[in-house]
Design a protein around this motif. Structure first.
Motif, PDB file in Angstrom:
ATOM      1  N   VAL A 147       0.832  -1.210   0.000  1.00  0.00           N
ATOM      2  CA  VAL A 147       0.000   0.000   0.000  1.00  0.00           C
ATOM      3  C   VAL A 147       0.863   1.255   0.000  1.00  0.00           C
ATOM      4  N   LYS A 148       1.991   1.231   0.691  1.00  0.00           N
ATOM      5  CA  LYS A 148       2.883   2.391   0.683  1.00  0.00           C
ATOM      6  C   LYS A 148       3.391   2.687  -0.723  1.00  0.00           C
ATOM      7  N   TRP A 149       3.767   1.651  -1.456  1.00  0.00           N
ATOM      8  CA  TRP A 149       4.223   1.858  -2.831  1.00  0.00           C
ATOM      9  C   TRP A 149       3.061   2.295  -3.726  1.00  0.00           C
ATOM     10  N   PHE A 150       1.875   1.783  -3.457  1.00  0.00           N
ATOM     11  CA  PHE A 150       0.706   2.209  -4.240  1.00  0.00           C
ATOM     12  C   PHE A 150       0.400   3.676  -3.980  1.00  0.00           C
ATOM     13  N   PHE A 151       0.521   4.105  -2.730  1.00  0.00           N
ATOM     14  CA  PHE A 151       0.322   5.521  -2.425  1.00  0.00           C
ATOM     15  C   PHE A 151       1.377   6.385  -3.101  1.00  0.00           C
ATOM     16  N   ALA A 152       2.618   5.899  -3.148  1.00  0.00           N
ATOM     17  CA  ALA A 152       3.654   6.647  -3.859  1.00  0.00           C
ATOM     18  C   ALA A 152       3.297   6.802  -5.330  1.00  0.00           C
ATOM     19  N   LEU A 153       2.713   5.759  -5.917  1.00  0.00           N
ATOM     20  CA  LEU A 153       2.261   5.841  -7.302  1.00  0.00           C
ATOM     21  C   LEU A 153       1.157   6.882  -7.463  1.00  0.00           C
ATOM     22  N   LEU A 154       0.177   6.870  -6.548  1.00  0.00           N
ATOM     23  CA  LEU A 154      -0.928   7.830  -6.631  1.00  0.00           C
ATOM     24  C   LEU A 154      -0.435   9.263  -6.434  1.00  0.00           C
ATOM     25  N   ILE A 155       0.512   9.450  -5.520  1.00  0.00           N
ATOM     26  CA  ILE A 155       1.053  10.801  -5.299  1.00  0.00           C
ATOM     27  C   ILE A 155       1.746  11.308  -6.560  1.00  0.00           C
ATOM     28  N   GLY A 156       2.532  10.449  -7.195  1.00  0.00           N
ATOM     29  CA  GLY A 156       3.204  10.851  -8.425  1.00  0.00           C
ATOM     30  C   GLY A 156       2.233  11.193  -9.528  1.00  0.00           C
ATOM     31  N   ILE A 157       1.202  10.368  -9.710  1.00  0.00           N
ATOM     32  CA  ILE A 157       0.219  10.641 -10.759  1.00  0.00           C
ATOM     33  C   ILE A 157      -0.559  11.919 -10.451  1.00  0.00           C
ATOM     34  N   ASP A 192       6.148  10.557   5.938  1.00  0.00           N
ATOM     35  CA  ASP A 192       6.781   9.924   4.792  1.00  0.00           C
ATOM     36  C   ASP A 192       6.033  10.255   3.501  1.00  0.00           C
ATOM     37  N   LEU A 193       4.696  10.269   3.565  1.00  0.00           N
ATOM     38  CA  LEU A 193       3.918  10.582   2.366  1.00  0.00           C
ATOM     39  C   LEU A 193       4.124  12.029   1.931  1.00  0.00           C
ATOM     40  N   VAL A 194       4.156  12.952   2.892  1.00  0.00           N
ATOM     41  CA  VAL A 194       4.369  14.363   2.556  1.00  0.00           C
ATOM     42  C   VAL A 194       5.759  14.570   1.966  1.00  0.00           C
ATOM     43  N   THR A 195       6.754  13.825   2.452  1.00  0.00           N
ATOM     44  CA  THR A 195       8.087  13.898   1.858  1.00  0.00           C
ATOM     45  C   THR A 195       8.049  13.484   0.387  1.00  0.00           C
ATOM     46  N   CYS A 196       7.330  12.413   0.093  1.00  0.00           N
ATOM     47  CA  CYS A 196       7.159  12.008  -1.312  1.00  0.00           C
ATOM     48  C   CYS A 196       6.474  13.105  -2.121  1.00  0.00           C
ATOM     49  N   GLY A 197       5.476  13.769  -1.524  1.00  0.00           N
ATOM     50  CA  GLY A 197       4.781  14.840  -2.228  1.00  0.00           C
ATOM     51  C   GLY A 197       5.663  16.031  -2.527  1.00  0.00           C
ATOM     52  N   CYS A 198       6.550  16.384  -1.585  1.00  0.00           N
ATOM     53  CA  CYS A 198       7.475  17.499  -1.825  1.00  0.00           C
ATOM     54  C   CYS A 198       8.422  17.196  -2.984  1.00  0.00           C
ATOM     55  N   MET A 251      13.934   6.655   0.780  1.00  0.00           N
ATOM     56  CA  MET A 251      14.631   7.074  -0.438  1.00  0.00           C
ATOM     57  C   MET A 251      14.067   6.366  -1.672  1.00  0.00           C
ATOM     58  N   TRP A 252      13.819   5.071  -1.551  1.00  0.00           N
ATOM     59  CA  TRP A 252      13.301   4.317  -2.688  1.00  0.00           C
ATOM     60  C   TRP A 252      11.916   4.827  -3.092  1.00  0.00           C
ATOM     61  N   ARG A 253      11.058   5.060  -2.126  1.00  0.00           N
ATOM     62  CA  ARG A 253       9.699   5.500  -2.463  1.00  0.00           C
ATOM     63  C   ARG A 253       9.694   6.911  -3.026  1.00  0.00           C
ATOM     64  N   VAL A 254      10.531   7.774  -2.489  1.00  0.00           N
ATOM     65  CA  VAL A 254      10.616   9.137  -3.018  1.00  0.00           C
ATOM     66  C   VAL A 254      11.128   9.116  -4.452  1.00  0.00           C
ATOM     67  N   PHE A 255      12.132   8.304  -4.702  1.00  0.00           N
ATOM     68  CA  PHE A 255      12.666   8.195  -6.059  1.00  0.00           C
ATOM     69  C   PHE A 255      11.614   7.635  -7.022  1.00  0.00           C
ATOM     70  N   PHE A 256      10.860   6.641  -6.564  1.00  0.00           N
ATOM     71  CA  PHE A 256       9.799   6.062  -7.388  1.00  0.00           C
ATOM     72  C   PHE A 256       8.720   7.108  -7.699  1.00  0.00           C
ATOM     73  N   THR A 257       8.352   7.908  -6.695  1.00  0.00           N
ATOM     74  CA  THR A 257       7.342   8.948  -6.914  1.00  0.00           C
ATOM     75  C   THR A 257       7.815   9.973  -7.936  1.00  0.00           C
ATOM     76  N   SER A 258       9.054  10.415  -7.821  1.00  0.00           N
ATOM     77  CA  SER A 258       9.592  11.389  -8.771  1.00  0.00           C
ATOM     78  C   SER A 258       9.654  10.807 -10.182  1.00  0.00           C
ATOM     79  N   ALA A 259       9.990   9.534 -10.294  1.00  0.00           N
ATOM     80  CA  ALA A 259      10.019   8.903 -11.614  1.00  0.00           C
ATOM     81  C   ALA A 259       8.630   8.855 -12.230  1.00  0.00           C
ATOM     82  N   ILE A 260       7.604   8.569 -11.424  1.00  0.00           N
ATOM     83  CA  ILE A 260       6.233   8.556 -11.932  1.00  0.00           C
ATOM     84  C   ILE A 260       5.835   9.943 -12.421  1.00  0.00           C
ATOM     85  N   VAL A 261       6.220  10.972 -11.683  1.00  0.00           N
ATOM     86  CA  VAL A 261       5.923  12.349 -12.108  1.00  0.00           C
ATOM     87  C   VAL A 261       6.555  12.639 -13.467  1.00  0.00           C
ATOM     88  N   ALA A 262       7.800  12.232 -13.626  1.00  0.00           N
ATOM     89  CA  ALA A 262       8.493  12.477 -14.897  1.00  0.00           C
ATOM     90  C   ALA A 262       7.775  11.785 -16.052  1.00  0.00           C
TER      91      ALA A 262
END
Length: 799
Positions: A74-84, A231-237, A268-279
């Protein structure tokens, strides 16, 4: 007919104006400028510490390894949703801004073919409408969306909850307010607000939506603790920076260097994954818009200034002027921070106290001034003849204003002339920066035009910073730095007489130096500048000017975000304690305050009285042992007490402790019930209504307190307490006298327990204390577990 339409328009405007509150009453829901006094402040600390009460332990005991795997997924899924979500929000903002700007410049240019005065009025009116819409949304709907939001988000990740900064209305106000303020041509950017937007999206996903607007989804309500939201807000930033600059690696480093206070490898992994999804989302949207489906949105939409075809190499002699650029950036950046600090303080103390209408008038006046300067100054500048055309360069001269490219024809009498001041003034900021960074355009700008633009835009940026609209400082900083950088580049070209020197290279270094001198970022800013320019050759030069500008700026003041956070009353804990803390002890830091403690069994009337007369957010809980000794058995939070008072299900008639371990009275609350929604005020004692019969009841606080709070001895140095407090993300630390005995020592070997290994079979390292008491500790281990973990007395009075 026309008079009726005009009258209806005036009546509508009057109605809208009358609905705007002219006092500070409506601002209490937003962040505004926070009060630093000890009164009613909208700042509250976050509970990043795990409250290991019985409800938490019971909930953890029911969860197996399957739930652990589910939570990771679910954490990785949330990282995906944040990126999208952040990527789509950035696409929407950029498309809207580019279309508004394109329509504005196209309409203005078509009108000035007939009358420059009519075009001037239309240009002012369009900008005024856009800015008014932005400031109206902020003052009426989402006051917490004003500014960049980065100081507030930095405070949140530092452990400070500021009411209103992560709400759904703040997200909506940030998106639509940014469209109006940036599209209206103000001297600000949309990059800081995008960071705030990503943080809001992450927080809303983490708590399952918005309760006020009935947008709640139970399947999203998985991570409701402050630690998980952090952690989620860090991914959002990180996603916000990646979306703003199309720089995914820069987004990760920005989150690591600038906004977060706690970091670990899993994050670090989740933040990097979120940024990659944004790109990926941004790249897909830009590819879709290339077919012409996005109106005026084109190559100027997202920030990327490709200078890969610029200067190929640099010589040793150029290092001196490049170092000078770093010094200039540090000086101008520090001056910018001080001027904006004075302006913001003046607004806080005088102007904004007069109400929201004054904020709207202020923003509209600044909009008119900005429009007059950007349209009027190019009219005073004489046009220059176009250079000889070079078919290989692909540069056309002249181009109409508002169109992507250099050499804008504005108020020129001849066809083959251009206005160099209009090329950077009467244009969007993204296109103006692209023009300043452009290669193979030597002598396009005169020194007089660049100096005029530098002085005027620097002044506008200082004055605009702090008005009640969403505002970022990345792009204005790049504009200012690239201008004086290009000036230095012109001097270098004339002095060294070398053909391979490009003025655009020095503009890039100037932009990096000003951002480094103002924001004091190094690693993340260096990577962002490389990613947005698509030129790795300048990496050593960018590093050089950033190090110099940051060193010079640090000699005068703190960074922009730190100063604004202090001014807004956000109590940030910096990475290092103050030097004088080494000479202070924990007891001295407590001062002469008297600790307000609660008994384990407390009468409801007494508890309500304590909560009404004290604003503390944590209370030590005291119990008595069989021999009458007073023992500190844990810490209970104010928010937990309010939940217990509101539910009333734990009220009891008997003043005796309940036996939750024996199963006679199960825990009636789940751990998630005690979690406060992000950025909300939560429960207040005034919101709870109790009858006279309720006031005569009792509450057993034992099942709801934290039995293992962090404890420090009273003579520990304050610097060690500071490091412990900040690195662990604590909210409270108990200060106790020296312990009378030691029951054991824990070393590194004691913590190396493999999964599936029985902890009772682990051989612990022997110590003199443990060796003497080993047999006794084995016999009394079970009884020790039943006793309170804190067997020392709290320091109740330091006099």
């Amino acid at each position: 007919m026309l008079s009726n339409h005009l009258q209806n328009g005036f009546e509508t405007a009057k109605l809208v104006w009358s609905q705007i509150p002219n006092s500070e009453e409506a601002e209490h829901e937003g962040v505004g400028l926070l009060s630093t006094s000890g009164g009613s402040s909208s700042v509250e600390s976050l509970d990043y510490e795990v409250i290991e009460n019985y409800a938490y332990r019971e909930e953890q005991a029911q969860r197996g390894k399957l739930y652990v795997g589910y939570s990771v997924v679910v954490k990785w899924f949330f990282a995906l949703l944040i990126g999208i979500g952040t990527g789509l929000a950035a696409v929407f903002i950029n498309i809207s801004v580019e279309n508004f700007a394109g329509w504005k410049f196209s309409l203005t240019f078509s009108i000035i073919q007939k009358s420059y005065f009519a075009g001037f009025l239309v240009y002012i009116l369009i900008n005024l409408i856009l800015v008014f819409s932005s400031v109206y949304i902020i003052t009426k709907f989402a006051p917490a969306a004003a500014g960049s939001g980065i100081p507030e988000i930095k405070g949140y990740l530092n452990g400070v909850d500021i009411h209103g900064i992560l709400l759904f209305r703040t997200l909506i106000g940030k998106i639509f307010g940014s469209i109006g303020s940036v599209g209206g041509g103000l001297a600000l950017g949309k990059e800081g607000p995008l960071v705030h937007t990503g943080a809001c999206i992450a927080s809303l996903l983490g708590q399952g939506g918005s309760t006020k607007y009935h947008l709640r989804y139970r399947w999203l309500q998985v991570f409701r603790s402050d630690r998980d939201r952090r952690d989620l807000v860090t991914c959002g930033c990180a996603a916000g920076v990646a979306a703003a600059f199309r720089a995914p690696v820069g987004g990760v480093l920005f989150a690591l260097e600038e906004v977060t206070s706690w970091w670990r490898s899993q994050l670090m992994w989740r933040v990097f994954f979120t940024s990659a999804i944004v790109a990926v989302v941004v790249r897909s949207a830009m590819g879709w818009c290339k077919s012409g489906k996005c109106g005026h949105f084109g190559s100027g939409g997202f920030i990327i200034w490709d200078i890969s075809d610029g200067q190929e190499d640099y010589s040793f002699e150029e290092l001196l002027p490049m170092a000078v650029i770093g010094v200039i950036g540090g000086l101008l950046g520090a001056l910018f921070n001080q001027l904006t600090l004075y302006m913001t303080s003046w607004r806080r103390n005088y102007l904004h106290k007069k109400g929201n209408r004054v904020k709207i008038i202020e923003a509209c006046v600044i909009s008119v001034i900005t429009s007059v300067i950007s349209f009027g100054l190019p009219l005073l500048r004489k046009c220059s003849p176009c250079p000889e055309s070079d078919l290989d360069s692909g540069i056309e001269c002249p181009r109409p204003p508002g169109m992507y490219g250099n050499y804008v024809n504005f108020y020129c009498s001849k066809d083959k002339e251009y206005n160099d001041l209009a090329t950077i003034f009467f244009n969007t900021q993204d296109d103006a920066i692209r023009n300043l960074f452009s290669a193979k355009t030597i002598h396009e700008y005169s020194a007089q035009s660049l100096l005029t633009f530098l002085v005027m835009f620097y002044t506008l940026a200082v004055v605009t910073f702090g008005i009640a609209v969403p505002a970022g400082q990345f792009v204005p900083g790049i504009m200012i730095g690239s201008t004086y950088g290009r000036l230095v580049g012109m001097f270098v070209v004339n002095f060294y007489k070398k053909l391979n020197i490009e003025e655009g290279t020095y503009a890039l270094l100037g932009a990096a130096s000003f951002l480094g001198g103002s924001m004091r970022m190094t690693v993340s800013l260096c990577v962002i500048m490389v990613e947005i320019t698509n030129n790795l050759k300048f990496l050593p030069l960018i590093m050089l000017v950033l190090l110099i500008s940051k060193a010079v700026g640090d000699a005068f003041s703190e960074g922009l975000y730190e100063e604004q956070a202090h001014l807004r009353g956000v109590p940030l804990l910096e990475s290092r304690p103050k030097y004088k803390m080494r000479q202070m002890t924990a007891k001295e830091a407590c001062g002469a305050q008297k600790v307000v403690s609660l008994p384990r069994i407390i009468k409801v009337a007494d508890l309500v009285s304590i909560l009404r007369t004290n604003k503390h957010n944590g209370f030590p809980v005291i119990d008595h042992s069989r021999n009458g000794e007073r023992l500190v058995i844990g810490l209970v939070l104010r928010s937990h007490l309010l939940v217990l008072l509101q539910s009333k299900v734990d009220f009891q008639h008997s003043p005796l402790p309940c036996d939750t371990r024996g199963g006679s009275k199960p825990i009636s609350h789940s751990f998630s019930e005690f979690v406060k929604p992000a950025s909300s005020k939560g429960l207040s004692i005034d919101d709870i209504h109790l009858s006279s019969d309720d006031m005569e009841m009792y509450i057993d606080l034992g099942p709801f307190l934290n039995p293992s709070p962090y404890v420090v001895p009273e003579d520990m140095s304050l610097s060690k307490v500071y490091n412990l407090f900040r690195q662990l993300g604590l909210r409270h630390i108990f200060v106790v006298p020296r312990a009378s005995r030691v029951i054991g020592l824990i070393t590194r070997k004691d913590l190396l327990i493999e999964d599936g290994e029985d902890s009772t079979t682990v051989e612990l390292q022997s110590t003199s204390v443990r060796a003497r008491r080993r047999d006794k500790s084995l016999l009394t281990r079970n009884t020790e577990a039943e006793r309170p973990l804190l067997n020392g007395l709290l320091v109740e009075d330091h006099n």
